[in-house]
Design an enzyme around this catalytic site. Structure first.
Site, PDB file in Angstrom:
ATOM      1  N   CYS A   8       5.767  -6.608   8.621  1.00 34.34           N
ATOM      2  CA  CYS A   8       5.709  -5.446   7.708  1.00 34.34           C
ATOM      3  C   CYS A   8       4.969  -4.271   8.334  1.00 34.34           C
ATOM      4  O   CYS A   8       5.575  -3.306   8.773  1.00 34.34           O
ATOM      5  CB  CYS A   8       5.057  -5.818   6.379  1.00 34.34           C
ATOM      6  SG  CYS A   8       5.993  -7.000   5.388  1.00 34.34           S
ATOM      7  N   ARG A   9       3.649  -4.349   8.387  1.00 31.94           N
ATOM      8  CA  ARG A   9       2.830  -3.212   8.809  1.00 31.94           C
ATOM      9  C   ARG A   9       2.856  -2.968  10.306  1.00 31.94           C
ATOM     10  O   ARG A   9       3.105  -1.835  10.750  1.00 31.94           O
ATOM     11  CB  ARG A   9       1.383  -3.411   8.343  1.00 31.94           C
ATOM     12  CG  ARG A   9       1.238  -3.466   6.846  1.00 31.94           C
ATOM     13  CD  ARG A   9      -0.145  -3.926   6.418  1.00 31.94           C
ATOM     14  NE  ARG A   9      -0.325  -5.344   6.743  1.00 31.94           N
ATOM     15  CZ  ARG A   9      -1.466  -6.006   6.601  1.00 31.94           C
ATOM     16  NH1 ARG A   9      -2.543  -5.371   6.157  1.00 31.94           N
ATOM     17  NH2 ARG A   9      -1.547  -7.283   6.892  1.00 31.94           N
ATOM     18  N   SER A  10       2.569  -3.976  11.100  1.00 27.44           N
ATOM     19  CA  SER A  10       2.495  -3.733  12.550  1.00 27.44           C
ATOM     20  C   SER A  10       3.847  -3.371  13.165  1.00 27.44           C
ATOM     21  O   SER A  10       3.882  -2.537  14.076  1.00 27.44           O
ATOM     22  CB  SER A  10       1.830  -4.900  13.284  1.00 27.44           C
ATOM     23  OG  SER A  10       2.474  -6.124  13.064  1.00 27.44           O
TER      24      SER A  10
ATOM     25  N   ASP B   9      -1.144  -4.444   2.618  1.00 32.83           N
ATOM     26  CA  ASP B   9       0.014  -5.264   2.961  1.00 32.83           C
ATOM     27  C   ASP B   9       1.046  -5.147   1.832  1.00 32.83           C
ATOM     28  O   ASP B   9       0.789  -5.583   0.709  1.00 32.83           O
ATOM     29  CB  ASP B   9      -0.401  -6.719   3.143  1.00 32.83           C
ATOM     30  CG  ASP B   9       0.700  -7.589   3.706  1.00 32.83           C
ATOM     31  OD1 ASP B   9       1.873  -7.152   3.736  1.00 32.83           O
ATOM     32  OD2 ASP B   9       0.391  -8.719   4.118  1.00 32.83           O
TER      33      ASP B   9
ATOM     34  N   ASN C 215       3.328  -9.944  11.326  1.00 28.91           N
ATOM     35  CA  ASN C 215       4.083  -9.124  12.279  1.00 28.91           C
ATOM     36  C   ASN C 215       5.508  -8.863  11.797  1.00 28.91           C
ATOM     37  O   ASN C 215       6.449  -8.844  12.570  1.00 28.91           O
ATOM     38  CB  ASN C 215       4.073  -9.752  13.674  1.00 28.91           C
ATOM     39  CG  ASN C 215       4.523  -8.811  14.788  1.00 28.91           C
ATOM     40  OD1 ASN C 215       5.068  -9.273  15.775  1.00 28.91           O
ATOM     41  ND2 ASN C 215       4.315  -7.521  14.653  1.00 28.91           N
TER      42      ASN C 215
ATOM     43  N   CYS D 168      -0.980  -7.173  12.591  1.00 31.77           N
ATOM     44  CA  CYS D 168      -1.134  -7.474  11.165  1.00 31.77           C
ATOM     45  C   CYS D 168      -1.022  -8.989  11.003  1.00 31.77           C
ATOM     46  O   CYS D 168      -1.106  -9.729  11.981  1.00 31.77           O
ATOM     47  CB  CYS D 168      -0.135  -6.705  10.292  1.00 31.77           C
ATOM     48  SG  CYS D 168       1.585  -7.209  10.422  1.00 31.77           S
TER      49      CYS D 168
END
Length: 145
Positions: A12-14, A118, A10, A7
């Protein structure tokens, strides 16, 4: 198999995708390597966003020990699948690809070039993003095992 989640920062999402996928892979003793990285360098060495850590914990996953790292071109040689969270991540990662083999490794985390929103600027989105990530991780495991 080696899978890298990517993401922007690096945090939040990933990290959610890394933590969920690693947990599920370990439960099934698949022996896959799971990691994550970001296309931006703002958070290198930082723990995941506290809201990602909290939502993961709420659903039984511990991602608190993960640390952000920057996506670099050498990661193409280390991973079989590079799963990006949105179109900007896709462009940023492909920009670093040096070969067609590298480009073939880059895929959207969600099918059909779908984007994982995001949640960084919208705290209320962390739980829906987590649920989307968890569901997709389960589908990917069933698809690839």
């Amino acid at each position: 198999m080696k899978i890298l989640m990517v993401c922007l920062g690096n945090i939040c999402r990933s990290p959610l995708a890394e933590g969920v996928m690693r947990h599920l892979v370990n439960e099934q003793n698949l022996g896959w390597e799971i990691a994550s990285a970001g296309t931006g360098n703002w958070h290198i060495g930082s723990a995941p966003d506290r809201r990602s850590v909290a939502v993961a914990k709420e659903f039984g996953y511990d991602i608190s020990a993960q640390r952000a790292r920057l996506f670099t071109s050498h990661l193409f040689d280390e991973f079989d699948h590079i799963l990006v969270m949105d179109k900007n991540n896709y462009k940023d990662v492909l920009r670093l690809a040096k070969t067609d083999e590298h480009r073939k490794k880059v895929e959207f985390f969600l099918a059909d070039q779908g984007e994982v929103i995001d949640p960084y600027h919208h705290s209320h989105l962390f739980e829906p993003v987590f649920k989307e990530v968890e569901a997709r991780c389960k589908k990917l495991i069933n698809q690839w095992k």
